[in-house]
Each structure stands twice: as C-alpha cells, then as structure tokens.
Motif scaffolding. Structure first.
Motif, PDB file in Angstrom:
ATOM      1  N   ARG A  43       1.136  -1.480   0.074  1.00 48.87           N
ATOM      2  CA  ARG A  43       0.108   0.169   0.201  1.00 48.87           C
ATOM      3  C   ARG A  43       0.776   1.255  -0.093  1.00 48.87           C
ATOM      4  O   ARG A  43       0.549   2.055  -0.631  1.00 48.87           O
ATOM      5  CB  ARG A  43      -0.876  -0.440   1.509  1.00 48.87           C
ATOM      6  CG  ARG A  43      -2.210   1.151   0.719  1.00 48.87           C
ATOM      7  CD  ARG A  43      -3.335   1.152   2.692  1.00 48.87           C
ATOM      8  NE  ARG A  43      -3.582  -0.067   2.028  1.00 48.87           N
ATOM      9  CZ  ARG A  43      -4.698  -0.415   1.302  1.00 48.87           C
ATOM     10  NH1 ARG A  43      -5.087   0.485   0.773  1.00 48.87           N
ATOM     11  NH2 ARG A  43      -5.077  -0.922   1.367  1.00 48.87           N
ATOM     12  N   TYR A  47      -0.864   2.318  -5.573  1.00 48.29           N
ATOM     13  CA  TYR A  47      -1.535   3.296  -6.532  1.00 48.29           C
ATOM     14  C   TYR A  47      -3.288   3.017  -6.336  1.00 48.29           C
ATOM     15  O   TYR A  47      -3.258   1.683  -6.717  1.00 48.29           O
ATOM     16  CB  TYR A  47      -1.047   3.916  -7.811  1.00 48.29           C
ATOM     17  CG  TYR A  47       0.610   4.341  -7.994  1.00 48.29           C
ATOM     18  CD1 TYR A  47       0.847   5.886  -7.533  1.00 48.29           C
ATOM     19  CD2 TYR A  47       1.364   3.438  -7.856  1.00 48.29           C
ATOM     20  CE1 TYR A  47       1.890   5.960  -7.918  1.00 48.29           C
ATOM     21  CE2 TYR A  47       2.571   3.707  -7.757  1.00 48.29           C
ATOM     22  CZ  TYR A  47       3.009   5.512  -7.483  1.00 48.29           C
ATOM     23  OH  TYR A  47       3.893   5.540  -7.767  1.00 48.29           O
ATOM     24  N   LEU A  48      -3.699   4.078  -6.801  1.00 47.00           N
ATOM     25  CA  LEU A  48      -5.786   3.530  -6.726  1.00 47.00           C
ATOM     26  C   LEU A  48      -6.179   3.769  -8.284  1.00 47.00           C
ATOM     27  O   LEU A  48      -5.622   4.051  -9.063  1.00 47.00           O
ATOM     28  CB  LEU A  48      -6.537   5.071  -6.210  1.00 47.00           C
ATOM     29  CG  LEU A  48      -6.287   5.287  -4.140  1.00 47.00           C
ATOM     30  CD1 LEU A  48      -6.550   6.136  -3.799  1.00 47.00           C
ATOM     31  CD2 LEU A  48      -6.734   4.222  -3.511  1.00 47.00           C
ATOM     32  N   LYS A  52      -4.321   4.611 -11.305  1.00 52.69           N
ATOM     33  CA  LYS A  52      -2.460   4.863 -10.953  1.00 52.69           C
ATOM     34  C   LYS A  52      -2.414   5.377 -10.593  1.00 52.69           C
ATOM     35  O   LYS A  52      -0.932   5.110 -11.081  1.00 52.69           O
ATOM     36  CB  LYS A  52      -1.960   3.547 -11.736  1.00 52.69           C
ATOM     37  CG  LYS A  52      -3.507   2.359 -11.828  1.00 52.69           C
ATOM     38  CD  LYS A  52      -2.817   0.771 -12.994  1.00 52.69           C
ATOM     39  CE  LYS A  52      -3.753  -0.101 -13.054  1.00 52.69           C
ATOM     40  NZ  LYS A  52      -3.267  -1.384 -14.632  1.00 52.69           N
ATOM     41  N   CYS A  56      -1.424   5.081  -2.779  1.00 47.19           N
ATOM     42  CA  CYS A  56      -2.746   5.219  -1.919  1.00 47.19           C
ATOM     43  C   CYS A  56      -2.383   5.503  -0.325  1.00 47.19           C
ATOM     44  O   CYS A  56      -3.464   5.731   0.531  1.00 47.19           O
ATOM     45  CB  CYS A  56      -2.488   3.457  -1.920  1.00 47.19           C
ATOM     46  SG  CYS A  56      -2.893   2.598  -3.181  1.00 47.19           S
ATOM     47  N   SER A  57      -1.137   6.020  -0.127  1.00 49.95           N
ATOM     48  CA  SER A  57      -1.184   6.803   1.021  1.00 49.95           C
ATOM     49  C   SER A  57      -2.067   8.062   1.276  1.00 49.95           C
ATOM     50  O   SER A  57      -1.859   8.323   2.600  1.00 49.95           O
ATOM     51  CB  SER A  57       0.318   6.460   1.086  1.00 49.95           C
ATOM     52  OG  SER A  57       0.873   7.517   0.013  1.00 49.95           O
ATOM     53  N   ARG A  75      -9.844   0.594  -5.070  1.00 54.85           N
ATOM     54  CA  ARG A  75      -8.641  -0.433  -4.685  1.00 54.85           C
ATOM     55  C   ARG A  75      -7.328  -0.209  -5.004  1.00 54.85           C
ATOM     56  O   ARG A  75      -6.808   0.733  -5.603  1.00 54.85           O
ATOM     57  CB  ARG A  75      -8.897  -1.667  -5.655  1.00 54.85           C
ATOM     58  CG  ARG A  75     -10.576  -1.878  -5.319  1.00 54.85           C
ATOM     59  CD  ARG A  75     -10.987  -2.878  -6.928  1.00 54.85           C
ATOM     60  NE  ARG A  75      -9.446  -4.127  -6.615  1.00 54.85           N
ATOM     61  CZ  ARG A  75      -9.236  -4.903  -7.634  1.00 54.85           C
ATOM     62  NH1 ARG A  75     -10.228  -4.688  -8.844  1.00 54.85           N
ATOM     63  NH2 ARG A  75      -8.447  -5.649  -8.141  1.00 54.85           N
ATOM     64  N   CYS A  76      -6.310  -0.419  -4.155  1.00 55.14           N
ATOM     65  CA  CYS A  76      -5.222   0.175  -4.156  1.00 55.14           C
ATOM     66  C   CYS A  76      -4.047  -0.986  -4.647  1.00 55.14           C
ATOM     67  O   CYS A  76      -4.762  -3.171  -4.667  1.00 55.14           O
ATOM     68  CB  CYS A  76      -4.399   0.232  -2.863  1.00 55.14           C
ATOM     69  SG  CYS A  76      -2.966   0.950  -2.991  1.00 55.14           S
ATOM     70  N   ASP A  86      -3.381  -6.205  -6.592  1.00 50.94           N
ATOM     71  CA  ASP A  86      -4.373  -5.340  -6.034  1.00 50.94           C
ATOM     72  C   ASP A  86      -3.365  -5.627  -4.027  1.00 50.94           C
ATOM     73  O   ASP A  86      -2.400  -6.894  -3.912  1.00 50.94           O
ATOM     74  CB  ASP A  86      -5.151  -6.406  -5.257  1.00 50.94           C
ATOM     75  CG  ASP A  86      -6.732  -6.042  -4.009  1.00 50.94           C
ATOM     76  OD1 ASP A  86      -5.977  -6.217  -3.211  1.00 50.94           O
ATOM     77  OD2 ASP A  86      -6.828  -5.622  -4.278  1.00 50.94           O
ATOM     78  N   SER A  87      -3.256  -4.533  -3.184  1.00 52.03           N
ATOM     79  CA  SER A  87      -2.265  -4.692  -2.914  1.00 52.03           C
ATOM     80  C   SER A  87      -3.196  -6.436  -1.212  1.00 52.03           C
ATOM     81  O   SER A  87      -1.868  -6.063  -0.415  1.00 52.03           O
ATOM     82  CB  SER A  87      -2.459  -3.778  -1.397  1.00 52.03           C
ATOM     83  OG  SER A  87      -3.927  -3.077  -0.803  1.00 52.03           O
ATOM     84  N   THR A 379      -9.244  -4.807   4.993  1.00 53.80           N
ATOM     85  CA  THR A 379      -9.234  -4.131   3.995  1.00 53.80           C
ATOM     86  C   THR A 379     -10.811  -3.500   3.497  1.00 53.80           C
ATOM     87  O   THR A 379     -11.941  -2.788   3.264  1.00 53.80           O
ATOM     88  CB  THR A 379      -8.952  -4.925   2.968  1.00 53.80           C
ATOM     89  OG1 THR A 379      -9.733  -6.650   2.860  1.00 53.80           O
ATOM     90  CG2 THR A 379      -7.560  -5.970   2.498  1.00 53.80           C
TER      91      THR A 379
END
Length: 559
Positions: A43, A47-48, A52, A56-57, A75-76, A86-87, A379
C-alpha cells in the motif's frame, strides 16, 4: 528409573521450550502482523485504481459506526515486475510462494531429520534462519527502494519455521513412548512376557508329543491378559501423545498472547504505522531466538531405543553414521517420496493416506480462514491495527482454553480422537458459512453476516476455541498412523500435505480478490474445502491404520 525419568523430563522441557519459542512467530507474525505488514508495504508503494496515479497512502480509510464506508471501493494496486496486483493479494501471493518453497525444503530434509544426530541440528539451524529473517524486518522500511525484499524475508521466515516444526514434531512419538505412564505399561508387558517364557507345561506327556511344537500353548487367561495389556499400551500411548501435543500448543499460545500484549503498546502509540508492524515482527524473531537456547541445551542429539507396538527397535536408529552423506540423503528423500506416493506403497497404509487427504483440505481451510479473516478485517471492515491485535489476542487465548477443555469433554463423553476431530471440523465450518451470509444481510440489517467489526471479536473467540483443540488433535492423531522410526519423514509428508494445500488456498483467495474486488467471495471456497474433507475423515479406520503402520516396511511387498 530415576535417571530415566530425569532424562525424559529434560527432553520434554527442551521440546516444550521450542514450542514456546517458535509458536510466537506464528501467532504474532505469520497469522497477524506479517500479512498486514506485507499489505502495508504494498500500500505504501501502490496507487489507486483506476488511474494508477494517486498514491494509496493519500487515502485514509474511514469507518461509520464500526461499519466500512464506501471508501473501500477505491482499490489499491502495486506494480510488481510487469503486473499490477491488489495490495491485499500481494501478501497472499508471497505466502503461496513461501509454502511452495517450504514443501521443497521439508521433502529434502525428511531423511536427514530421521537420522538422530542431525535432527537437532536441523531444528536449530532453521530456527536461526527464521528468527534472523523475522528480526531483519526491523532494518527494512517500506520507503526503501528495495522494499520488495520484505517478501524474501517473509518467505525465509516461513520456510524456516515449517522446516523446524517438522524436526520438532518428529520428537513427539518418542516422547510419548518414554512417558512414565506408558513405560509403566511397557514394564508390565515385559514382566508378563518373561513369566510366560519361563513357565513350563504341567503335562510332560503333552510336551513330548511333538518336539517341533512350541513348549508352551498360551492359555486363554494369558491371551486375554496380553490383549488387555496391549490395548492399555495403545490407549496410554494415544493419551500421552495428545497430552504432549496439546501442552505444546497451550504453552505456545500463552507465549504468543504475551508477545501480542507487548506489541500492542507500540502499535497503538504509533497508530499502526508500518514501523510499528515491523517492530512487532522483529520482536517475535528475537523471542524465537532467545527461547530456542533451552531447546539447544536440553534436547538430545540421539534418541534412546524405544519400544514400539510390535516390539521392534526404531529403524531410524539403525542408520550407519559412517556411510551417511548429505547429498545422497537429499536425493534419496526425493526418490523415497516419489516411491511412497505409488499405489503399491499407498495400499500398505491406506488409512494413513486417507487421513493425509483429509488433512490436505482441512489444513488449507483452517489456515486460509485465519489469513483471510485478518485481511478481510483490515481491507473490508477497516479495522485498526490495535483492533486486529485484540483479535489476535482473543484467538490464541480461547485456543488455550479449547486445547485444555476439549480433552476433558472427550474423557467425559468417551469419544474417540477421530470423532472429536470431525466435530471440530464441522464447528469450524460455521465461520465461512457465517461470512457468506453477509451477502444477504449486508444493507438489510445493522448486524450479522460479518458486516461489523464487533462480530470479528466474537468469531475470534469461537474460532480460537476450535482451532486450538484441532491443532493438538490433528498432529497427535497422525502420530498413531505413522511407521515407528520414520517420524521426521512422515511428519515431513504431513507438512508437505499441509503446505501444498496452503499454497492453493491463499492463491485461490488472491485470485478471487483480484477478479471480484471483494474478498468476501472467498468464504464460499473455504466452506467447500472444509466440508469436502468430512466424509474422507470419517472413513479412516484407526485400529487398522495403527496396525498397518507398525508392520510397514518400505519397498517390501505386502502379504
């Protein structure tokens, strides 16, 4: 006699000390902080979706009245090599790879661990590797350009733990055979056999009828007494095996609970930062290393000769040290595994392999329930690290109670080990079934179907009470179905069966999470895996399996 009891107690304390040392890594890291930490590493570098571009942070998860908000739709994903994953799936894939490597390792070491002088060396060597890998997490921040080395450290720690556990479990049958209550029955058997040998027939004419016939024909009373003693020996051996195994589980859980409380302080004060997660994993590695020292001092390097049910001496003790070779043992282990899986060998130990087939499914179901629940809580329910720690504390705490209370239930109800296992499996299957109900309940009620954080705490207590007992009974029951003198080799196969299925479970869950974007769908897979094992488990004939194991000779045609 006093010297023998003293040696037994020292060996038992050494074995329990390693359970006390290594189980902390399982409870604190493998089932809780390691999947969370790996997901957090991904994470912090992900990236979201769908662009992308946004890290995500930058997105902080929120909760409303303990329920996940709509932010879980974002989704990250993290780029690993040429792929975006996916993270949450990242940690599952790492675990899948690690258990595949673990399977390769335990196959290679099976024959070596059955060689008594090397069993202890393997245990200590892998303990050093695993504890070092876990401790090294303290030195690797998620901001490092080589953050992906966290996957390598996790793999090393998991492989080392699994390999050392095979060596540790190989001590269980000999510990049970040397238990005072078992040795008491052995002495009674020896005394009975000595008396039968020196007894002379009362009718001299009857003995002179045929010099080719035995001097003695056992009387019905002798046969009855011999059968009674043999039955008592098997019962005491079974109880001793279960008691030792359950005690190891209880002590390990106790150590894990203590370390979880210790880890709760920095994780809470640092608000679940990546560093606090790394610190928890590092502390479990330090604990693992420190409490392995008593095992190094007290566990013997060579086993004493033990009586087995058919009166033979353990075959693993007959190895020729002068002809022993590491490379030859590894090659022979793989050849032996291939040959063991041929139908000719499987047919000799049908019930042992039936149990392994059930274990293949059950170990996958139980371990994947644990890892999936943690990731689901993080999650989907957006539980804080401190809340997940509390879940991690409640599970092993109730596990201690379960491992101690279920044997009491067994004695009072008079149930067999097999029946207890079946009941525990059915009780455990309620967890994923309950999770599946969330598809129906979600949006229609404020509680139920694992849609709130509060439900996780109740399910943690319930699952822990079942899982703690299951672990103790599963490996103790298996000890009754394996050939004496080949404990490490067969516990290696036990571990391979476990890890090969555990490779499938997290992989399938990871794929389900990637394809659907909702990890809840994996509960259907878990229900299927667990229920599929029940009819196989019920079909195991314990008495026949025990007899076949005692008479088993590798490579010889069955009569």
């Amino acid at each position: 006699m006093l010297s023998r009891n003293s040696q037994y107690k020292k060996k038992l304390r050494g074995w329990l000390s390693y359970a006390f040392a290594s189980e902390v890594f399982v409870i604190v890291s493998l089932t809780l902080f390691l999947p969370i930490c790996l997901e957090q590493f991904a994470r912090d570098n992900g990236y979201l979706m769908p662009d992308k571009v946004l890290p995500c942070s930058s997105l902080k998860p929120t909760t409303i009245a303990g329920k996940a908000s709509s932010s879980d739709e974002a989704r990250c994903v993290v780029k690993f090599g040429w792929f975006w994953i996916d993270s949450a799936s990242f940690s599952l894939y790492v675990y899948s790879i690690s258990v595949a490597l673990q399977a390769i390792t335990v196959v290679s070491m099976g024959g070596i661990a059955d060689h008594p002088p090397h069993r202890k060396r393997l245990l200590l060597g892998f303990a050093l590797l695993g504890s070092s890998a876990a401790t090294t997490f303290l030195l690797l921040p998620s901001s490092s350009p080589v953050w992906y080395l966290s996957a390598l450290l996790a793999m090393c720690a998991n492989v080392a733990f699994g390999a050392s556990t095979v060596a540790m479990n190989a001590y269980i049958p000999s510990l049970a055979r040397e238990a005072p209550e078992v040795m008491k029955v052995v002495q009674a058997l020896d005394t009975f056999e000595d008396i039968s040998t020196v007894r002379t027939p009362l009718d001299p004419e009857a003995s002179a009828e045929s010099a080719a016939e035995p001097l003695l024909s056992p009387s019905p009373e002798d046969l009855s007494r011999k059968t009674e003693l043999d039955t008592e020996y098997q019962a005491e051996l079974s109880r001793a095996t279960s008691r030792i195994s359950s005690l190891g589980i209880a002590l390990g859980y106790g150590a894990g609970i203590f370390m979880l409380f210790v880890a709760l302080i920095p994780v809470t004060r640092l608000h679940g930062s990546t560093f606090s997660l790394r610190l928890a994993i590092g502390l479990s590695g330090i604990w693992w290393a420190i409490f392995t020292v008593p095992a190094a001092l007290w566990l013997p390097s060579v086993n004493v000769r033990n009586r087995v049910s058919n009166g033979a001496v353990s075959r693993g003790q007959m190895d020729d040290d002068k002809n022993w070779s590491l490379g030859r043992e590894i090659a022979a282990a793989w050849i032996r595994l291939i040959n063991m899986l041929r139908w000719k060998e499987i047919s000799k130990l049908r019930n042992t392999f039936k149990y392994l087939a059930a274990w293949f499914l059950l170990s996958d179901g139980f371990t994947t329930i644990t890892s999936t629940a943690v990731l689901f809580g993080k999650t989907t329910l957006h539980m804080s690290p401190s809340a997940l720690i509390l879940v991690g504390i409640l599970t092993p705490t109730s596990g201690i109670l379960g491992s101690l209370i279920w044997p009491v239930f067994q004695r009072k109800l008079g149930w067999s080990n097999l029946r207890i296992l079946v009941v525990l499996v059915l009780l455990a299957s309620i967890i994923p079934v309950y999770g599946c109900l969330g598809f129906i309940i979600q949006g229609r009620a404020s509680f139920g179907g694992l849609t709130t954080q509060e439900e996780m705490f109740g399910l943690a207590i319930y699952f822990g009470s079942v899982y703690g007992a299951f672990q103790g009974y599963a490996r103790a029951f298996y000890a009754e179905l394996i050939p004496p003198g080949e404990e490490a080799r067969w516990y290696g196969l036990f571990s391979i069966t476990d890890k090969s299925s555990s490779f499938i479970g997290p992989l399938v869950v990871g794929v389900i999470s990637d394809l659907t974007g909702n990890i809840r769908y994996s509960f259907f897979f878990l229900v299927f895996m667990i229920w599929l094992a029940v009819p196989i488990l019920i079909s195991v004939n314990v008495e026949k399996g025990r007899q076949d194991a005692a008479e088993y000779e590798y490579g010889h045609e069955s009569s």
